[in-house]
Design an enzyme around this catalytic site. Structure first.
Site, PDB file in Angstrom:
ATOM      1  N   VAL A 142      13.750  29.900  -8.751  1.00 54.79           N
ATOM      2  CA  VAL A 142      14.725  29.060  -9.459  1.00 54.79           C
ATOM      3  C   VAL A 142      14.937  27.751  -8.695  1.00 54.79           C
ATOM      4  O   VAL A 142      15.061  27.747  -7.463  1.00 54.79           O
ATOM      5  CB  VAL A 142      16.061  29.806  -9.615  1.00 54.79           C
ATOM      6  CG1 VAL A 142      17.043  28.963 -10.439  1.00 54.79           C
ATOM      7  CG2 VAL A 142      15.841  31.166 -10.252  1.00 54.79           C
TER       8      VAL A 142
ATOM      9  N   TYR B 109      15.239  40.741   3.475  1.00 55.28           N
ATOM     10  CA  TYR B 109      15.760  40.304   2.167  1.00 55.28           C
ATOM     11  C   TYR B 109      15.131  41.136   1.053  1.00 55.28           C
ATOM     12  O   TYR B 109      15.821  41.622   0.155  1.00 55.28           O
ATOM     13  CB  TYR B 109      15.441  38.815   1.998  1.00 55.28           C
ATOM     14  CG  TYR B 109      15.787  38.202   0.663  1.00 55.28           C
ATOM     15  CD1 TYR B 109      17.086  37.808   0.351  1.00 55.28           C
ATOM     16  CD2 TYR B 109      14.787  37.977  -0.296  1.00 55.28           C
ATOM     17  CE1 TYR B 109      17.389  37.212  -0.871  1.00 55.28           C
ATOM     18  CE2 TYR B 109      15.076  37.388  -1.514  1.00 55.28           C
ATOM     19  CZ  TYR B 109      16.378  37.003  -1.799  1.00 55.28           C
ATOM     20  OH  TYR B 109      16.666  36.416  -3.013  1.00 55.28           O
TER      21      TYR B 109
ATOM     22  N   ASN C 132      26.219  38.165  -7.185  1.00 57.36           N
ATOM     23  CA  ASN C 132      25.215  37.102  -7.096  1.00 57.36           C
ATOM     24  C   ASN C 132      24.969  36.615  -5.663  1.00 57.36           C
ATOM     25  O   ASN C 132      23.880  36.161  -5.350  1.00 57.36           O
ATOM     26  CB  ASN C 132      25.672  35.936  -7.983  1.00 57.36           C
ATOM     27  CG  ASN C 132      24.866  34.681  -7.775  1.00 57.36           C
ATOM     28  OD1 ASN C 132      23.697  34.609  -8.168  1.00 57.36           O
ATOM     29  ND2 ASN C 132      25.472  33.674  -7.138  1.00 57.36           N
TER      30      ASN C 132
ATOM     31  N   THR D 131      17.050  25.579  -7.293  1.00 50.69           N
ATOM     32  CA  THR D 131      18.415  25.378  -6.793  1.00 50.69           C
ATOM     33  C   THR D 131      18.373  24.358  -5.652  1.00 50.69           C
ATOM     34  O   THR D 131      17.318  24.140  -5.042  1.00 50.69           O
ATOM     35  CB  THR D 131      18.981  26.694  -6.235  1.00 50.69           C
ATOM     36  OG1 THR D 131      18.146  27.101  -5.147  1.00 50.69           O
ATOM     37  CG2 THR D 131      19.028  27.778  -7.301  1.00 50.69           C
TER      38      THR D 131
ATOM     39  N   ASP E  96      34.416  35.663   2.764  1.00 53.64           N
ATOM     40  CA  ASP E  96      33.167  36.098   3.392  1.00 53.64           C
ATOM     41  C   ASP E  96      32.944  37.538   2.947  1.00 53.64           C
ATOM     42  O   ASP E  96      33.645  38.459   3.379  1.00 53.64           O
ATOM     43  CB  ASP E  96      33.276  36.013   4.921  1.00 53.64           C
ATOM     44  CG  ASP E  96      32.001  36.485   5.604  1.00 53.64           C
ATOM     45  OD1 ASP E  96      31.102  37.025   4.923  1.00 53.64           O
ATOM     46  OD2 ASP E  96      31.906  36.313   6.835  1.00 53.64           O
TER      47      ASP E  96
HETATM   48  N1  LIG Z   1      16.921  30.702  -6.246  1.00 48.96           N
HETATM   49  C1  LIG Z   1      15.939  31.555  -6.425  1.00 48.96           C
HETATM   50  O1  LIG Z   1      14.788  31.135  -6.605  1.00 48.96           O
HETATM   51  C2  LIG Z   1      16.188  33.039  -6.467  1.00 48.96           C
HETATM   52  C3  LIG Z   1      15.081  33.867  -6.668  1.00 48.96           C
HETATM   53  C4  LIG Z   1      15.272  35.240  -6.722  1.00 48.96           C
HETATM   54  C5  LIG Z   1      16.545  35.761  -6.565  1.00 48.96           C
HETATM   55  N2  LIG Z   1      17.601  34.940  -6.375  1.00 48.96           N
HETATM   56  C6  LIG Z   1      18.922  35.577  -6.222  1.00 48.96           C
HETATM   57  O2  LIG Z   1      19.861  34.924  -7.049  1.00 48.96           O
HETATM   58  C7  LIG Z   1      21.134  34.924  -6.402  1.00 48.96           C
HETATM   59  C8  LIG Z   1      21.626  33.491  -6.228  1.00 48.96           C
HETATM   60  O3  LIG Z   1      20.640  32.799  -5.492  1.00 48.96           O
HETATM   61  P1  LIG Z   1      20.728  31.247  -5.183  1.00 48.96           P
HETATM   62  O4  LIG Z   1      19.351  30.758  -5.121  1.00 48.96           O
HETATM   63  O5  LIG Z   1      21.735  30.583  -6.033  1.00 48.96           O
HETATM   64  O6  LIG Z   1      21.280  31.298  -3.680  1.00 48.96           O
HETATM   65  P2  LIG Z   1      22.060  30.169  -2.859  1.00 48.96           P
HETATM   66  O7  LIG Z   1      21.782  30.461  -1.425  1.00 48.96           O
HETATM   67  O8  LIG Z   1      21.745  28.829  -3.385  1.00 48.96           O
HETATM   68  O9  LIG Z   1      23.580  30.521  -3.184  1.00 48.96           O
HETATM   69  C9  LIG Z   1      24.106  31.739  -2.760  1.00 48.96           C
HETATM   70  C10 LIG Z   1      25.608  31.608  -2.676  1.00 48.96           C
HETATM   71  O10 LIG Z   1      26.091  32.779  -1.998  1.00 48.96           O
HETATM   72  C11 LIG Z   1      27.036  32.362  -1.049  1.00 48.96           C
HETATM   73  N3  LIG Z   1      27.130  33.297   0.072  1.00 48.96           N
HETATM   74  C12 LIG Z   1      26.183  33.566   0.998  1.00 48.96           C
HETATM   75  N4  LIG Z   1      26.663  34.416   1.894  1.00 48.96           N
HETATM   76  C13 LIG Z   1      27.930  34.692   1.545  1.00 48.96           C
HETATM   77  C14 LIG Z   1      28.962  35.489   2.104  1.00 48.96           C
HETATM   78  N5  LIG Z   1      28.783  36.165   3.265  1.00 48.96           N
HETATM   79  N6  LIG Z   1      30.144  35.562   1.489  1.00 48.96           N
HETATM   80  C15 LIG Z   1      30.355  34.853   0.344  1.00 48.96           C
HETATM   81  N7  LIG Z   1      29.426  34.078  -0.226  1.00 48.96           N
HETATM   82  C16 LIG Z   1      28.228  33.991   0.375  1.00 48.96           C
HETATM   83  C17 LIG Z   1      26.537  31.005  -0.576  1.00 48.96           C
HETATM   84  O11 LIG Z   1      27.554  30.249   0.055  1.00 48.96           O
HETATM   85  C18 LIG Z   1      26.044  30.398  -1.854  1.00 48.96           C
HETATM   86  O12 LIG Z   1      27.058  29.694  -2.535  1.00 48.96           O
HETATM   87  C19 LIG Z   1      20.926  35.643  -5.077  1.00 48.96           C
HETATM   88  O13 LIG Z   1      21.256  36.999  -5.222  1.00 48.96           O
HETATM   89  C20 LIG Z   1      19.459  35.483  -4.813  1.00 48.96           C
HETATM   90  O14 LIG Z   1      18.944  36.490  -3.982  1.00 48.96           O
HETATM   91  C21 LIG Z   1      17.447  33.590  -6.303  1.00 48.96           C
END
Ligand SMILES: NC(=O)c1ccc[n+]([C@@H]2O[C@H](COP(=O)([O-])OP(=O)(O)OC[C@H]3O[C@@H](n4cnc5c(N)ncnc54)[C@H](O)[C@@H]3O)[C@@H](O)[C@H]2O)c1
Length: 276
Positions: free
Chosen positions: A214, A181, A116, A216, A89
């Protein structure tokens, strides 16, 4: 022919299916790479892509089951060094530090850090308490600095290193219900510049990758319904969805020697998204 994950029968989430071929960067082979939040979403794309380059990947995540499953799925002859999952965490700074101590003992240092992990839960301004503010900054911002701090000493001693911070298009577009955020994500671009300035003389490069929308599993489950997808595609210059592998492609370039003169900047992978 370069190998793709699906070519190797590695179980991948739907977000990675049909992925495009990616360049191979010889400079990434053997690099010790730490990826936070690697267990799901874009993290899966990052972990898989760096593993395919022959890097020694450690990934930290709070999602224990998903992390263990991803690590198991990448135990295949096509991946030279199997990625290692460390449950953590990242809002717990003692736990975070313990992970880097463990990685130091296992690998002797970190060459590339990818900050990330994040959480983009929505909120109304009137509902935000001081505790919620602190928790949002802890999950979206604070660990990026402390992970960088944890690797900086070793990188300085070796005179090289790469730190990549994941930002977000959200605050550039002023999206709704995401004030905290977006506050954290805006700060990350400042964090990148500060770290790049202070660590650059030691040969350490620091950049922000700014993803657009993205595709996801989390985004598709919670927000990207057909109506929202249509809105995203209409706002982008390129009418194509962005996949985790597209973010990974930028990360590979910036982490490799090909990105040797890139530092202190923000690199968008957003298909040219200008409109909300
Ligand atoms: N998906 C998008 O469209 C998008 C857009 C802009 C930015 N981002 C950025 O890209 C990065 C990845 O995004 P994503 O969409 O894959 O997010 P996601 O929520 O799908 O995955 C994030 C990961 O971080 C982990 N996580 C969250 N809190 C945590 C903690 N306290 N300790 C350890 N792990 C933790 C989660 O378990 C998860 O595996 C992030 O920084 C997000 O802000 C994503």
């Amino acid at each position: 022919m370069s190998l793709s994950i699906t070519d190797n029968n590695i179980a991948v989430p739907p977000a990675l299916a049909g992925q495009r071929e990616q360049a191979i960067y010889p400079s990434l082979s053997g690099k010790r790479v730490v990826i936070t939040g690697g267990a799901t979403g874009i993290g899966v794309g990052l972990v898989s892509a760096f593993a395919r380059q022959g890097a020694q990947v450690f990934f930290l995540d709070i999602a224990a089951d998903e992390g263990a499953a991803l690590a198991a799925s990448l135990q295949t002859p096509a991946v030279k060094v199997a990625p290692r999952f460390l449950p953590c965490d990242l809002t717990d700074l003692d736990a975070l530090q313990a992970c880097f101590t463990q990685i130091e003992a296992l690998a002797g240092g970190v060459d590339v850090l990818i900050n990330n992990a994040a959480n983009d839960d929505r909120h109304q301004i009137s509902d935000v308490s001081a505790a919620y503010w602190d928790q949002r900054m802890a999950v979206n911002l604070r660990h990026q600095f402390f992970c960088a701090q944890a690797v900086a000493t070793g990188m300085r001693a070796r005179g090289q290193g790469v730190i990549l911070n994941l930002g977000s298009i959200s605050w550039h577009l002023a999206l709704p219900d995401l004030t905290l955020y977006m506050t954290a994500k805006a700060a990350i671009e400042g964090l990148t510049r500060g770290l790049a300035r202070d660590l650059g003389s030691a040969g350490i490069r620091v950049n922000t990758i700014v993803p657009g929308a993205v595709r996801t599993p989390r985004q598709m489950r919670l927000w990207h319904n057909p109506q929202e997808e249509a809105r995203i595609l209409a706002g982008q210059c390129l009418p194509e969805r962005i996949e985790p592998e597209d973010i990974a492609a930028m990360a590979l370039f910036l982490a490799s020697d090909s990105g040797a003169r890139c530092s202190g900047r923000d690199y968008f992978v957003d298909a040219g998204w200008y409109g909300a």
